[in-house]
Scaffold this motif. Structure first.
Motif, mmCIF file in Angstrom:
data_model
loop_
_atom_site.group_PDB
_atom_site.id
_atom_site.type_symbol
_atom_site.label_atom_id
_atom_site.label_comp_id
_atom_site.label_asym_id
_atom_site.label_seq_id
_atom_site.Cartn_x
_atom_site.Cartn_y
_atom_site.Cartn_z
ATOM 1 N N GLU A 159 20.992 -36.014 -64.879
ATOM 2 C CA GLU A 159 19.674 -36.242 -65.486
ATOM 3 C C GLU A 159 18.950 -37.408 -64.836
ATOM 4 O O GLU A 159 17.741 -37.337 -64.571
ATOM 5 C CB GLU A 159 19.834 -36.490 -66.979
ATOM 6 N N ARG A 163 15.269 -36.887 -63.206
ATOM 7 C CA ARG A 163 14.124 -37.617 -63.773
ATOM 8 C C ARG A 163 13.477 -38.536 -62.748
ATOM 9 O O ARG A 163 12.272 -38.791 -62.804
ATOM 10 C CB ARG A 163 14.558 -38.433 -64.987
ATOM 11 N N SER A 164 14.260 -39.008 -61.788
ATOM 12 C CA SER A 164 13.708 -39.908 -60.774
ATOM 13 C C SER A 164 12.848 -39.184 -59.752
ATOM 14 O O SER A 164 12.135 -39.830 -58.972
ATOM 15 C CB SER A 164 14.848 -40.639 -60.050
ATOM 16 N N GLY A 166 10.610 -36.519 -60.406
ATOM 17 C CA GLY A 166 9.363 -35.909 -60.853
ATOM 18 C C GLY A 166 9.502 -35.261 -62.208
ATOM 19 O O GLY A 166 10.493 -35.458 -62.917
ATOM 20 N N ARG A 167 8.510 -34.473 -62.561
ATOM 21 C CA ARG A 167 8.461 -33.847 -63.885
ATOM 22 C C ARG A 167 9.108 -32.468 -63.817
ATOM 23 O O ARG A 167 8.450 -31.459 -63.559
ATOM 24 C CB ARG A 167 7.026 -33.757 -64.382
ATOM 25 N N TYR A 168 10.404 -32.432 -64.033
ATOM 26 C CA TYR A 168 11.154 -31.185 -64.035
ATOM 27 C C TYR A 168 11.766 -30.968 -65.420
ATOM 28 O O TYR A 168 11.980 -31.919 -66.181
ATOM 29 C CB TYR A 168 12.283 -31.223 -63.000
ATOM 30 N N GLY A 169 12.066 -29.717 -65.720
ATOM 31 C CA GLY A 169 12.727 -29.384 -66.973
ATOM 32 C C GLY A 169 14.215 -29.156 -66.767
ATOM 33 O O GLY A 169 14.618 -28.480 -65.809
ATOM 34 N N GLY A 216 8.959 -26.257 -64.442
ATOM 35 C CA GLY A 216 8.086 -26.631 -65.553
ATOM 36 C C GLY A 216 8.873 -27.108 -66.760
ATOM 37 O O GLY A 216 9.659 -28.042 -66.686
ATOM 38 N N THR A 217 8.691 -26.423 -67.864
ATOM 39 C CA THR A 217 9.315 -26.812 -69.123
ATOM 40 C C THR A 217 10.825 -26.617 -69.095
ATOM 41 O O THR A 217 11.351 -25.831 -68.294
ATOM 42 C CB THR A 217 8.721 -25.990 -70.282
ATOM 43 N N ASP A 218 11.518 -27.328 -70.001
ATOM 44 C CA ASP A 218 12.956 -27.094 -70.147
ATOM 45 C C ASP A 218 13.248 -25.941 -71.096
ATOM 46 O O ASP A 218 14.403 -25.545 -71.246
ATOM 47 C CB ASP A 218 13.669 -28.369 -70.638
#
Length: 272
Positions: A159, A163-164, A166-169, A216-218
């Protein structure tokens, strides 16, 4: 035949790890062949046929086929399919697709399990980066498998890296698992969480580390076939996995053809 530690986690002897390595190499060689085979115009079922023949030609058994009713030798998940896609002949792969191929084999009663995501021809740079991030996150998680660290350290490292970048799910309900005389064994291995929690790693423990990362979303859902998991926003997903043994010398990647030496040398240094 084998022992379990106080947490119920199977602990293998060095001889049993060698047998798991043999099963892992069957999977590793099969995935190498599948990676080289992927091209526009093929169907996921074509890849399944190649995989089953490769596994059986090595004297092994496809561990997915018939598992809880699953009908094929590989999971083949295309684009927005996260995991557990059933390979069929109704849709040909197209330039720009990505396909995640999950493969398992049983040899002499021991399991290997690994997954890769492969571009079909030239793909959008965002998809190339998604695959890079997911594979690197897997290796960061694998590097946590050293004696004395904790189970939750795997997911924490996965994780933290994702998270480092970009914006990933990161789908919360799917993750890795113990592996050995069965394909899916305790404990479950999350791809997220705080470090320093859960059982400590001991030599002889084996785990499948397998991050799934969405563009996109998780959030995900299961299709009506009761297997295929897709992203709810229709954006692409990537999936990478290796089966890994904990040893006194650091992680031994049973399904990597080089045992993980090249990537782990980068992450852990020569001592790893």
């Amino acid at each position: 035949m084998f022992k379990k530690n106080k947490h119920g986690i199977q602990v293998k002897t060095p001889e049993q790890l060698e047998k798991m390595r043999a099963a892992g190499l069957v999977v590793g060689r099969t995935l190498k062949l599948l990676r080289e085979s992927v091209q526009p115009g093929m169907t996921p079922l074509d890849l399944d046929v190649i995989a089953e023949k490769a596994i059986r030609d090595e004297g092994a058994i496809p561990s997915f086929k018939g598992y809880q009713g699953f009908p094929a030798s590989i999971c083949a998940s295309v684009n927005d399919e996260v995991v557990h896609g059933i390979p069929g002949s109704g849709r040909a792969l197209r330039e720009g697709d990505v396909i995640s191929i999950d493969c398992g084999a049983i040899l002499d009663g021991w399991h290997g399990d690994s997954a890769i995501t492969v571009p079909v021809g030239e793909v959008d740079p965002k998809l190339t980066e998604l695959m890079r991030v997911t594979e690197e996150a897997m290796w960061r998680g694998i590097a946590a498998l050293t004696v004395g660290r904790h189970l939750s350290d795997i997911g924490h490292e996965v994780e933290k890296y994702v998270r480092s970048q970009g914006r990933y799910g990161i789908p919360q309900e799917y993750g890795g698992h113990g592996i050995g005389t069965e394909m899916h064994m305790d404990p479950w291995v999350a791809n997220h969480g705080k470090p320093g929690r859960g059982p400590r790693f001991e030599p002889g423990m084996c785990f499948a580390v397998e991050p799934m990362v969405n563009l996109g979303t998780d959030r995900t859902k299961v299709l009506s076939d009761d297997w295929t998991v897709v992203t709810v926003d229709g954006k692409a997903s990537a999936h990478f996995e290796h089966s890994v043994a904990v040893t006194h010398n650091g992680p031994w990647v049973l399904t990597a053809l080089d045992g993980g030496e090249e990537r782990l040398a980068d992450l852990l240094g020569d001592a790893g």
